[in-house]
Write a protein that holds these residues in place. Sequence first.
Motif, PDB file in Angstrom:
ATOM      1  N   GLY A 108      51.526  35.570  42.278  1.00  0.00           N
ATOM      2  CA  GLY A 108      52.923  35.245  42.031  1.00  0.00           C
ATOM      3  C   GLY A 108      53.536  36.072  40.932  1.00  0.00           C
ATOM      4  O   GLY A 108      54.710  36.442  40.999  1.00  0.00           O
ATOM      5  N   ASN A 109      52.762  36.382  39.899  1.00  0.00           N
ATOM      6  CA  ASN A 109      53.278  37.181  38.793  1.00  0.00           C
ATOM      7  C   ASN A 109      53.614  38.599  39.238  1.00  0.00           C
ATOM      8  O   ASN A 109      54.629  39.165  38.833  1.00  0.00           O
ATOM      9  CB  ASN A 109      52.270  37.200  37.649  1.00  0.00           C
ATOM     10  N   TYR A 110      52.761  39.181  40.075  1.00  0.00           N
ATOM     11  CA  TYR A 110      53.072  40.495  40.639  1.00  0.00           C
ATOM     12  C   TYR A 110      54.285  40.386  41.567  1.00  0.00           C
ATOM     13  O   TYR A 110      55.179  41.236  41.557  1.00  0.00           O
ATOM     14  CB  TYR A 110      51.890  41.034  41.446  1.00  0.00           C
ATOM     15  N   LEU A 111      54.304  39.335  42.352  1.00  0.00           N
ATOM     16  CA  LEU A 111      55.332  39.203  43.389  1.00  0.00           C
ATOM     17  C   LEU A 111      56.727  39.042  42.811  1.00  0.00           C
ATOM     18  O   LEU A 111      57.687  39.630  43.323  1.00  0.00           O
ATOM     19  CB  LEU A 111      54.993  38.017  44.291  1.00  0.00           C
ATOM     20  N   ILE A 144      38.326  37.919  47.184  1.00  0.00           N
ATOM     21  CA  ILE A 144      38.288  37.907  45.720  1.00  0.00           C
ATOM     22  C   ILE A 144      39.492  38.671  45.183  1.00  0.00           C
ATOM     23  O   ILE A 144      39.702  39.835  45.515  1.00  0.00           O
ATOM     24  CB  ILE A 144      36.994  38.562  45.214  1.00  0.00           C
ATOM     25  N   LEU A 145      40.280  38.023  44.358  1.00  0.00           N
ATOM     26  CA  LEU A 145      41.483  38.659  43.821  1.00  0.00           C
ATOM     27  C   LEU A 145      41.152  39.452  42.562  1.00  0.00           C
ATOM     28  O   LEU A 145      40.506  38.949  41.641  1.00  0.00           O
ATOM     29  CB  LEU A 145      42.543  37.602  43.498  1.00  0.00           C
ATOM     30  N   LEU A 146      41.626  40.689  42.525  1.00  0.00           N
ATOM     31  CA  LEU A 146      41.410  41.570  41.386  1.00  0.00           C
ATOM     32  C   LEU A 146      42.736  41.800  40.678  1.00  0.00           C
ATOM     33  O   LEU A 146      43.762  41.980  41.315  1.00  0.00           O
ATOM     34  CB  LEU A 146      40.826  42.902  41.854  1.00  0.00           C
ATOM     35  N   GLY A 147      42.711  41.806  39.370  1.00  0.00           N
ATOM     36  CA  GLY A 147      43.931  42.005  38.592  1.00  0.00           C
ATOM     37  C   GLY A 147      43.827  41.250  37.281  1.00  0.00           C
ATOM     38  O   GLY A 147      42.867  40.519  37.040  1.00  0.00           O
ATOM     39  N   LYS A 148      44.828  41.418  36.444  1.00  0.00           N
ATOM     40  CA  LYS A 148      44.814  40.784  35.128  1.00  0.00           C
ATOM     41  C   LYS A 148      45.559  39.461  35.174  1.00  0.00           C
ATOM     42  O   LYS A 148      46.743  39.412  35.474  1.00  0.00           O
ATOM     43  CB  LYS A 148      45.472  41.709  34.090  1.00  0.00           C
ATOM     44  N   ARG A 149      44.827  38.399  34.877  1.00  0.00           N
ATOM     45  CA  ARG A 149      45.433  37.075  34.812  1.00  0.00           C
ATOM     46  C   ARG A 149      45.905  36.777  33.398  1.00  0.00           C
ATOM     47  O   ARG A 149      45.367  37.288  32.428  1.00  0.00           O
ATOM     48  CB  ARG A 149      44.427  35.989  35.210  1.00  0.00           C
ATOM     49  N   LYS A 150      46.902  35.886  33.320  1.00  0.00           N
ATOM     50  CA  LYS A 150      47.319  35.403  32.008  1.00  0.00           C
ATOM     51  C   LYS A 150      46.253  34.479  31.435  1.00  0.00           C
ATOM     52  O   LYS A 150      46.053  34.410  30.228  1.00  0.00           O
ATOM     53  CB  LYS A 150      48.653  34.646  32.131  1.00  0.00           C
ATOM     54  N   GLN A 151      45.593  33.731  32.347  1.00  0.00           N
ATOM     55  CA  GLN A 151      44.575  32.782  31.913  1.00  0.00           C
ATOM     56  C   GLN A 151      43.241  33.181  32.530  1.00  0.00           C
ATOM     57  O   GLN A 151      43.118  33.318  33.741  1.00  0.00           O
ATOM     58  CB  GLN A 151      44.938  31.357  32.358  1.00  0.00           C
ATOM     59  N   PHE A 152      42.221  33.375  31.690  1.00  0.00           N
ATOM     60  CA  PHE A 152      40.919  33.822  32.174  1.00  0.00           C
ATOM     61  C   PHE A 152      40.220  32.714  32.954  1.00  0.00           C
ATOM     62  O   PHE A 152      40.258  31.549  32.583  1.00  0.00           O
ATOM     63  CB  PHE A 152      40.046  34.226  30.989  1.00  0.00           C
ATOM     64  N   GLY A 157      48.180  42.819  43.395  1.00  0.00           N
ATOM     65  CA  GLY A 157      49.430  43.536  43.633  1.00  0.00           C
ATOM     66  C   GLY A 157      49.564  43.980  45.073  1.00  0.00           C
ATOM     67  O   GLY A 157      50.675  44.019  45.630  1.00  0.00           O
ATOM     68  N   LYS A 158      48.441  44.303  45.705  1.00  0.00           N
ATOM     69  CA  LYS A 158      48.471  44.707  47.108  1.00  0.00           C
ATOM     70  C   LYS A 158      48.826  43.515  48.003  1.00  0.00           C
ATOM     71  O   LYS A 158      49.536  43.658  48.997  1.00  0.00           O
ATOM     72  CB  LYS A 158      47.122  45.296  47.521  1.00  0.00           C
ATOM     73  N   VAL A 159      48.325  42.336  47.644  1.00  0.00           N
ATOM     74  CA  VAL A 159      48.671  41.130  48.400  1.00  0.00           C
ATOM     75  C   VAL A 159      50.165  40.841  48.266  1.00  0.00           C
ATOM     76  O   VAL A 159      50.841  40.478  49.232  1.00  0.00           O
ATOM     77  CB  VAL A 159      47.843  39.925  47.921  1.00  0.00           C
ATOM     78  N   GLY A 191      54.981  29.380  42.310  1.00  0.00           N
ATOM     79  CA  GLY A 191      53.717  29.882  41.777  1.00  0.00           C
ATOM     80  C   GLY A 191      53.832  31.226  41.105  1.00  0.00           C
ATOM     81  O   GLY A 191      52.895  32.027  41.143  1.00  0.00           O
ATOM     82  N   ALA A 192      54.945  31.498  40.447  1.00  0.00           N
ATOM     83  CA  ALA A 192      55.155  32.803  39.807  1.00  0.00           C
ATOM     84  C   ALA A 192      54.235  33.019  38.610  1.00  0.00           C
ATOM     85  O   ALA A 192      54.049  34.155  38.175  1.00  0.00           O
ATOM     86  CB  ALA A 192      56.605  32.955  39.366  1.00  0.00           C
ATOM     87  N   SER A 193      53.655  31.972  38.076  1.00  0.00           N
ATOM     88  CA  SER A 193      52.789  32.121  36.909  1.00  0.00           C
ATOM     89  C   SER A 193      51.351  32.472  37.289  1.00  0.00           C
ATOM     90  O   SER A 193      50.538  32.801  36.422  1.00  0.00           O
ATOM     91  CB  SER A 193      52.787  30.834  36.070  1.00  0.00           C
ATOM     92  N   GLY A 194      51.022  32.409  38.581  1.00  0.00           N
ATOM     93  CA  GLY A 194      49.688  32.754  39.035  1.00  0.00           C
ATOM     94  C   GLY A 194      49.516  34.259  39.182  1.00  0.00           C
ATOM     95  O   GLY A 194      50.459  35.033  38.977  1.00  0.00           O
TER      96      GLY A 194
END
Length: 230
Positions: free
Chosen positions: A27-30, A161-169, A202-204, A21-24
């Motif tokens: 996952g992207n932060y991780l 609720i997850l906060l951060g910038k997604r690749k897909q809105f 990112g905190k998660v 799930g690196a694209s989520g």
Amino acid sequence: METVSRPTAPMTTPRTALLAGASGLIGNYLIFKLLKSDEYDRVISLSRRPLHLKHPKLEERVVDFDHLRPEDVAGAEVVFCCLGTTIRQAGSQEAFRKVDFTYPIEIARLALAAGARHYLLISSVGADASSRIFYSRVKGEVEQAIARIGFPSYTVLRPSILLGKRKQFRPGEIFGKVADWLLTPVSLLIPPLRRYRGIQAGKVADAMITLSREPVAGMQVLESEQLQRF
């Protein structure tokens, strides 16, 4: 921290991580945090499509999640499962269940057989196998199903609720951010509501890496307000 476990088990630091799930969002932060970490000299990424990311520690495995093979997860010592979607994005409840239930279980089953010792799962606040809400029920069911597989160490994270910038809105993100803005001051007065405050993805991801360093024997569950402290 809610735990369903035996006392902390002394374990050597694992050197190979597998991330699904690196694209989520999480996952992207991780994946970037894992690649920067000195504790992992190899990071295996499972994905449907190439990440187009180059790094000497990264091994990309493009897989068919409907037909996973033992070799797809071979070599992993710690598994980070960040797979997840929405019913809107998946297109149906059946398709959602496949991503959020079937795939994480199959990865866990194969990875344990291949020698992995610790499985970390991104679930959700409110996960409950007896819930009348389909989303929450599936999240609770997958938590329980993976627990029965029998990992020596199993960690469940339930972010709100997850906060951060997604690749897909995702359309629901605007509502989520407004809800978090309204909920934050109220949660300071009503402690039980703190679990529903928004949390930075990112905190998660930071919490997942920290928890992978300190595995406990059995199962542990962390709610969103506990993850805020990471």
